[in-house]
Design a protein around this motif. Structure first.
Motif, PDB file in Angstrom:
ATOM      1  N   ASP A   1      39.578  43.271  43.532  1.00 16.30           N
ATOM      2  CA  ASP A   1      38.617  42.218  43.891  1.00 16.30           C
ATOM      3  C   ASP A   1      38.207  42.390  45.353  1.00 16.30           C
ATOM      4  OD1 ASP A   1      38.383  40.153  41.630  1.00 16.30           O
ATOM      5  OD2 ASP A   1      40.549  40.450  41.768  1.00 16.30           O
TER       6      ASP A   1
ATOM      7  N   GLY B   1      34.772  38.366  45.907  1.00 17.48           N
ATOM      8  CA  GLY B   1      35.619  37.397  45.227  1.00 17.48           C
ATOM      9  C   GLY B   1      35.961  36.195  46.091  1.00 17.48           C
TER      10      GLY B   1
ATOM     11  N   VAL C   1      34.360  36.324  40.560  1.00 19.44           N
ATOM     12  CA  VAL C   1      35.630  36.881  40.073  1.00 19.44           C
ATOM     13  C   VAL C   1      35.675  37.007  38.546  1.00 19.44           C
ATOM     14  CG1 VAL C   1      37.100  36.215  42.022  1.00 19.44           C
ATOM     15  CG2 VAL C   1      36.730  34.594  40.153  1.00 19.44           C
TER      16      VAL C   1
ATOM     17  N   ARG D   1      42.167  38.061  41.905  1.00 20.23           N
ATOM     18  CA  ARG D   1      41.039  37.142  42.102  1.00 20.23           C
ATOM     19  C   ARG D   1      40.925  36.759  43.588  1.00 20.23           C
ATOM     20  NH1 ARG D   1      39.751  35.066  36.698  1.00 20.23           N
ATOM     21  NH2 ARG D   1      38.754  33.279  37.670  1.00 20.23           N
TER      22      ARG D   1
END
Ligand code: SF4
Ligand code: SF4
Length: 446
Positions: free
Chosen positions: A332, A337, A343, A364
């Protein structure tokens, strides 16, 4: 993005001139707004941010602690704007900025931070630590104290329309060659990579590194758009999704670069700008762009990941996950993100396009920075620190056992490629678009 030694190293490491000092102070006075100032003074020295920062976790020095970095600016503020700071500076930790301390600011604010925002997410008091650090960079930029290799990346973008200085001729040659490849792959002699088409649904912006070093990721996008039958175009000028002004801290140049994509879309009468796979490019264009420009964007901007998710949901494209059987993990990018809010689409897409998706831990918005953000990839003087700071990411990847790392950002891909070699990870590194294109089923049975 350029490489090579910093030609202004001497200037960065020497005491500031009185003119530079005045410029830095004037910039800080002008850009520290009430909200940031009120945050800046609430630090309770809990140390939680230290455990969030990949710089500190891989090299536990005082100068690597996020609160220390933001504290440079807090201490400056206290020395000028609080009674206790003016009369009893030592008592409250107030430190006026002097010529001798500017080099330490450059080293901490540019050299020990990738502006990833992980400290901000974890701060007990909700302090926007990375935003304060960027304000410090803005002040240093006003005095010409941006490391030269980062500054030249910004200047190249301003002067040539893209940060790699790719000429129009080179770009047109690349598109012509990729068009032949697309026709070969699809078996359709009329397949094309449209250029400067007007009245289209989408203008597709790219990271110039794709044109220079990773042209097959552009072919991947073209193949997907061909399969989906969408109306889109590349542009011959000002097509760059990146904006290194975000990292240098220069808001004026950031605004100029962010305006160019908008101007291109307006010129071509495109309905929407697709932001190609670039983490900081997404944040700089989608969220920071309107702030820098002082007005909402005229043309909406959307990530390619949202477009891919939509194409799959609307069954405009079909993928076969059986084409990707090796374990795949997903990185990510911080600006996409944690700081950009994207995400889910990449996960929705990859779950359909690959057989075995293994999440990194944490992931995430809590994911660790790869270490290449914040302009670190272009600031050659800090390269050793960058590779060391990337150890958190290398360990995360190794723990998944994945053989393929997908990273929706070409800056991250460059850093991950270096980590791959340095930490001997033995993985392939791909974009989401490339994974989808490789899994694409052209003309699926009805
Ligand atoms: S923004 Fe990221 S790199 Fe910078 S201090 Fe915070 S956690 Fe560390
Ligand atoms: S987490 Fe926040 S409050 Fe705690 S030391 Fe860091 S900046 Fe200060």
């Amino acid at each position: 993005m350029t490489s090579g030694p910093d030609v202004n190293a001497c200037k960065l490491d020497s005491p500031a001139t009185s003119e530079q000092l005045n410029q830095i102070i004037a910039s800080l006075e002008a850009t520290l707004d009430g909200e940031l100032v009120s945050q800046i003074l609430t630090c309770v020295h809990c140390g939680l941010c230290a455990d969030s920062c990949h710089y500190f976790l891989t090299n536990p020095e005082n100068e690597a602690i996020p609160a220390y970095k933001a504290g440079l600016i807090a201490d400056f503020y206290k020395s000028r704007h609080t009674v206790a700071g003016r009369f009893f500076p030592k008592l409250v930790g107030a430190r006026p900025l002097d010529a001798g301390s500017v080099a330490a600011w450059v080293d901490s604010l540019y050299g020990r931070c990738s502006l990833c925002g992980r400290c901000t997410l974890n701060c007990t008091m909700g302090i926007g630590i990375h935003q304060i650090i960027r304000r410090g960079r803005t002040a240093l930029a006003s005095a010409g104290l941006v490391p030269s290799s980062l500054q030249s990346t910004v200047d190249t973008a301003i002067n040539s329309g893209n940060n790699m200085g790719i000429s129009k001729e080179e770009w047109l040659d690349t598109i012509a060659w990729l068009t032949e490849e697309l026709q070969g792959e699809t078996g359709d002699p009329t397949a094309e990579l449209p250029l400067d088409k007007t009245d289209v649904d989408y203008l597709y912006s790219i990271n110039p590194r794709e044109a220079k070093f990773y042209p097959l990721s552009l072919l991947a996008a073209g193949k997907i758009f061909y399969a989906a039958g969408v109306s889109w175009t590349f542009a011959s000028d000002n097509y760059d999704v990146t904006n290194y002004g975000l990292f240098s801290g220069d808001d004026e140049k950031s605004a100029l670069i962010a305006s160019r994509l908008q101007d291109t879309a307006i010129r071509l009468r495109a309905k929407t700008i697709i932001l190609g796979e670039c983490g900081h490019g997404f944040n700089a264009n989608r969220w920071e762009g309107p702030e820098w420009r002082g007005k909402p964007h005229e043309i909406p901007e959307i990530s390619i990941l949202d477009i891919l998710e939509r194409m799959l949901a609307e069954k405009k494209i079909t993928v076969d996950p059986g084409k990707h059987t090796k374990p795949v993990t997903l990185h990510d990018p911080c600006n996409l993100g944690r700081l950009g809010g994207v995400v889910d689409p990449q996960r929705v897409v990859l779950r359909q396009a690959v057989s075995n998706l293994v999440e990194m831990n944490p992931n995430r918005e809590k994911n660790f920075c790869c270490g290449g953000g914040g302009g670190q990839l272009s600031m050659t003087r800090y390269a050793e620190r960058r590779i060391k700071a990337g150890q958190m990411k290398a360990d995360q990847i190794a723990a998944t056992g994945a053989k393929v790392v997908v990273a929706p950002c070409h800056n991250c891909i460059d850093q991950l490629s270096e980590l791959n070699k340095h930490y001997k990870l033995g993985v392939d590194i791909k974009t989401v678009t490339e994974m989808v294109a490789d899994a694409l089923v052209l003309n699926p049975p009805a």
